[in-house]
Every structure is written in C-alpha cells, then in structure tokens.
Design a protein around this motif. Structure first.
Motif, PDB file in Angstrom:
ATOM      1  N   ALA A 282      58.131   8.869  38.627  1.00 19.39           N
ATOM      2  CA  ALA A 282      57.335   9.869  37.922  1.00 19.39           C
ATOM      3  C   ALA A 282      57.158  11.139  38.744  1.00 19.39           C
ATOM      4  O   ALA A 282      57.253  12.257  38.212  1.00 19.39           O
ATOM      5  N   ALA A 283      56.911  11.000  40.033  1.00 18.33           N
ATOM      6  CA  ALA A 283      56.714  12.175  40.885  1.00 18.33           C
ATOM      7  C   ALA A 283      58.002  12.984  41.002  1.00 18.33           C
ATOM      8  O   ALA A 283      57.981  14.220  40.951  1.00 18.33           O
ATOM      9  N   LEU A 284      59.113  12.301  41.173  1.00 13.02           N
ATOM     10  CA  LEU A 284      60.388  13.014  41.301  1.00 13.02           C
ATOM     11  C   LEU A 284      60.722  13.765  40.021  1.00 13.02           C
ATOM     12  O   LEU A 284      61.133  14.936  40.061  1.00 13.02           O
ATOM     13  N   LEU A 285      60.524  13.122  38.875  1.00 10.06           N
ATOM     14  CA  LEU A 285      60.827  13.778  37.598  1.00 10.06           C
ATOM     15  C   LEU A 285      59.870  14.944  37.335  1.00 10.06           C
ATOM     16  O   LEU A 285      60.281  16.001  36.847  1.00 10.06           O
ATOM     17  N   THR A 286      58.601  14.756  37.672  1.00  8.39           N
ATOM     18  CA  THR A 286      57.624  15.832  37.481  1.00  8.39           C
ATOM     19  C   THR A 286      57.964  17.025  38.358  1.00  8.39           C
ATOM     20  O   THR A 286      57.927  18.181  37.904  1.00  8.39           O
ATOM     21  N   CYS A 287      58.274  16.756  39.619  1.00 10.85           N
ATOM     22  CA  CYS A 287      58.656  17.825  40.541  1.00 10.85           C
ATOM     23  C   CYS A 287      59.917  18.539  40.051  1.00 10.85           C
ATOM     24  O   CYS A 287      60.006  19.771  40.093  1.00 10.85           O
TER      25      CYS A 287
END
Length: 461
Positions: A282-287
């Motif tokens: 989730a963090a990678l996709l959000t970033c």
C-alpha cells in the motif's frame, strides 16, 4: 517395527493427546511452565535483536558522516534503558500501587520467590519473574530507540544520557501502568495488546517533541520554506534494517501472549505478518501515485507503519481486518511524512512520528472498529468493535486512552527536553554538524577511508 520407531510413535501420540488429561500432573504443569518461559525469553531476544534493525535502518537513511554515531547510540540507549528499567521503570510500570503509578518492586531481585506478590498485573502468566522483566525491558528499550530517530544527526550525546534516563524512569512507566499495569485505562478496558500506544506512540511523540525543539538540520529548508531532500547514504542497510525489524516483530506481538501452548501465538504471528505485507504494498503504490516514483524508503516505512498499527490489534482482529489495518497504515504514513516535511516544517530524518506516532494512533483506534467478539471474549479485555455491533463504547475508550497518553508524553517530554536545552544545550554547534557526529563527538569516522588522507588527520587530534 524397530524399537526406535515405536518410541517415536508413542512420543507423537503423547504430544497429540489433550493437555487437560494431565492437568493434575505436577510434572506436566512444570513442563508447560518451562516451555512458556523459554518462549517468552526467545521472544524477548527477538525484540532485543530489533536494536540491530534500528541501527541499520537509521544509519542507512542518514548521512555517512554520522553513521557510526547513529548505529552506536542504539547500544548506549539499550544499556541505559535496561539499568533504569531495572531500578525504577519496571516497578512504576507494573508494581502494585495506585491507578496512576506503581509503588513497589524497585531494584528488582528475582531471586526472591515472593517478589511476584508485588506485581498483580503480571499474575495472568505463570512464567518466572525474570522472564517477565526481560520481556518488558526490551519493550521499553524499543520505545526509547524510536525517540532518537527524530533528533538524528544534530543532538548532543549528553541528551541520550539525560533524556534516556528520565524517559525510561519517569515517562514511559506512567502510560505502561495506565494500560498494562492495572491502571485506570486498564480498568476501562483499553485494548493495546502489544503496545501501539504504550511503546510506539510514546517513542514517536517524544521524537516529535525533540525534532521541534532542535529545529531542522542545516540545509534542510530554503529561505522560501521549500524542503530539500537529504538522502541517506546506504539503502541496502535500510532494507536489511527493516527486514530485521519485521523478523523481530514476531517476538514483539506473538511473544505478548506469554504462552507457547495452544494456537493463539501462531494466530497473532499470522495477523502481524499479513498487516506488514499489506503496508509494504500500500505504501509503495501510494507513493508511486502521489510522487510519481515508487520510492524504496516509503515502502520500508510502510512495512514499519503497518507493524506499528497491528501491534495493538493483532490479537483482537480477524485476518482480513489485519490486511485492512496494515494497508491503511501504509497509506497514512506517506501523507503524514509529506505533511510534516513540507507543511509543518518538522525535520524528522527517519519519519519517527509518522511511522510510530500516526500509525500508533490508527492502530490503537482500529480495535474500536474491528475487534471481533470471539477474540475479545477469549482475551477478556474491552468490548467488540463498531463493525461487529459493539457500538462506539470501545472506540471511545481507545480515543480517550490516546488523548491522555499523547498529552502526558508530549508535555513531559517537552519539559525534560526544554530543561536540557536551557541547562546544557540540545544541539551540537554548526561546525560540529557540518563535520559530522562521528568525528565531532567521537573523534573517529565510521568510514575513515572516505576522509581526506584516509583519516590520518584524526590521529593528530
């Protein structure tokens, strides 16, 4: 069949028979107690090994000139935490006393068989007092380690001694007692299984206060207020650090069951792992969506934010909820880091408050939404969450606990750090900061070959 095969078959059959059948057998009871004790010690060792993860992560995301100092302070920090927690912190946290603080058990001596009578809040488990102390000591050490990330690359070494002593001796134990030591939040049924509030919010809040009082690193902000990226010197170190922290977290959460018998600690390990994986993705996709680049650093912090969030709820929620909690924590972390960096202008080099504070808040609130009735009944703490028909009761208790904990830790940390600032100073000089803490504080570099003349000039100092 050979005799050894018969022996194995009989041993296997014995392991599969219900433990209850031997409940009155003292030898079986002693064996269960011994296995539980071994599990708690092993879990404590896993949590202790997280100090290596913090050392690699923090050194990796900061600059080469400070790497030795930043890695080495984890050893100093844990040493201070251990001694102070033995002398006073454990007694204030878990000793019998009032609903606000413990008043018994100072300078713990576990060779005294009656010492357990002073710690009613820990009587839910029959493991030896030494195992209980060690497990709680490494938790306190993690909370203190979190704080240093917010003040990295610019704080005086003396701050570690003074603030570390007062944090472990007087600040951390108050919240620990309120929630885990039979205090007033425990009586209300606050759900914080392994420390999203007690460990992580406390450390993150102290880090926020420290970063605010110290001010930003030289070169972090331009005159027009825009932020400059100060890249770390070794992404591989940071990756290895996060993997070690993820590994150690199985001790952190699953170890908080204090028992090896049954299926509960594997369940807690499973929800922990699911949340961490969801946080990374989730963090990678959000970033990637927000910054147009899939930044490795945000992914790493996404893992940690998710682990922080699931720490409170790992024993109370179903696997699907663990995935949701971890994913939301990863997303929140990205926006929180950007807010503090670009809007609030708080220079937090490792994102300590976003990862441990903001995620700790979300994780603590999450049980108020997702706590499943059967798991709440098994644990006997609090009520089911809003999404299971439990109403707003548990969510309200969680919110109250968060507000009270944050307010106390923020105020207490501010008073201590402000006093240090006025008495001896918090920050190194401009010249020392430019040179780097390795040389200015310790007279040695973590990478001497990178210095002029191979660092030969240091020998003349």
């Amino acid at each position: 069949m050979k005799k050894w095969r018969w022996g194995l078959a009989l041993a296997a059959a014995g392991l599969t028979m219900p433990t209850a059948a031997f409940a009155d057998d003292p030898s079986v009871t002693d064996a269960i107690r011994a296995v539980d004790a071994v599990w708690v010690i092993l879990a404590a060792v896993l949590v202790f090994f997280m100090q290596a993860g913090f050392a690699l992560l923090e050194a990796g995301v900061t600059r080469m000139k400070n790497a030795g100092h930043i890695a080495g302070k984890n050893v100093l920090s844990f040493a201070i935490a251990t001694l102070v927690f033995w002398a006073a912190g454990f007694a204030f946290s878990f000793g019998d006393g009032t609903s606000w603080i413990g008043t018994h058990g100072f300078f713990l001596d576990t060779s005294d068989d009656s010492i357990g009578n002073l710690f009613s809040s820990l009587s839910f488990t029959d493991v030896p007092m030494g195992a209980k102390f060690l497990f709680q000591a490494v938790f306190a050490g993690v909370s203190l380690a979190i704080m240093w990330g917010g003040i990295a690359e610019r704080a005086k070494l003396i701050v570690y001694f003074v603030f570390g002593t007062l944090f472990i001796g007087l600040i951390y134990p108050v919240i620990a007692h309120w929630v885990w030591g039979g205090g007033w939040l425990a009586s209300l049924g606050m759900q914080d299984f392994a420390g999203s509030t007690v460990v992580h919010l406390q450390g993150g809040t102290a880090a926020l206060v420290g970063a605010m009082l110290l001010g930003p690193r030289i070169g972090k902000y331009n005159k027009d207020g825009t932020s400059n990226l100060i890249p770390g010197h070794n992404t591989v170190y940071a990756v290895l650090g996060v993997i070690i922290l993820w590994f150690g977290w199985f001790g952190f959460n699953a170890g908080s069951t204090f028992m090896a018998k049954g299926t509960f600690f594997p369940y807690v390990a499973m929800t922990t792992n699911l949340a961490a994986a969801a946080g990374a993705v989730a963090a990678l996709l959000t970033c990637w969506l927000v910054l147009k680049k899939p930044d490795i650093g945000y992914m790493l912090n996404g893992v940690l934010a998710a682990l922080v969030a699931i720490t409170a709820s790992c024993a109370y929620v179903k696997p699907w909820a663990a995935v949701v909690i971890g994913a939301i924590a990863g997303c929140f972390m990205v926006f929180s880091v950007l807010f503090f960096d670009r809007v609030a202008k708080v220079d937090d080099p490792v994102g300590a408050f976003s990862v441990h504070g903001v995620a700790g808040i979300w994780g603590t609130l999450s049980t108020g939404f997702f706590a499943a009735p059967d798991l709440v009944e098994k644990l006997g703490v609090g009520k089911p969450g809003l999404f299971y028909g439990g109403g707003f009761t548990q969510l309200g208790v969680q919110a109250l606990g968060l507000v009270a904990s944050f307010a106390f830790v923020f105020a207490a940390s501010f008073l201590v750090l402000y006093a240090i600032k006025k008495l001896v100073g918090l920050r190194i000089s401009r010249e020392e900061e430019i040179i780097g803490l390795d040389v200015s504080e310790h007279g040695a570099s973590g990478y001497p070959e990178q210095l002029p003349h191979g660092g030969a000039y240091l020998k003349a100092r």
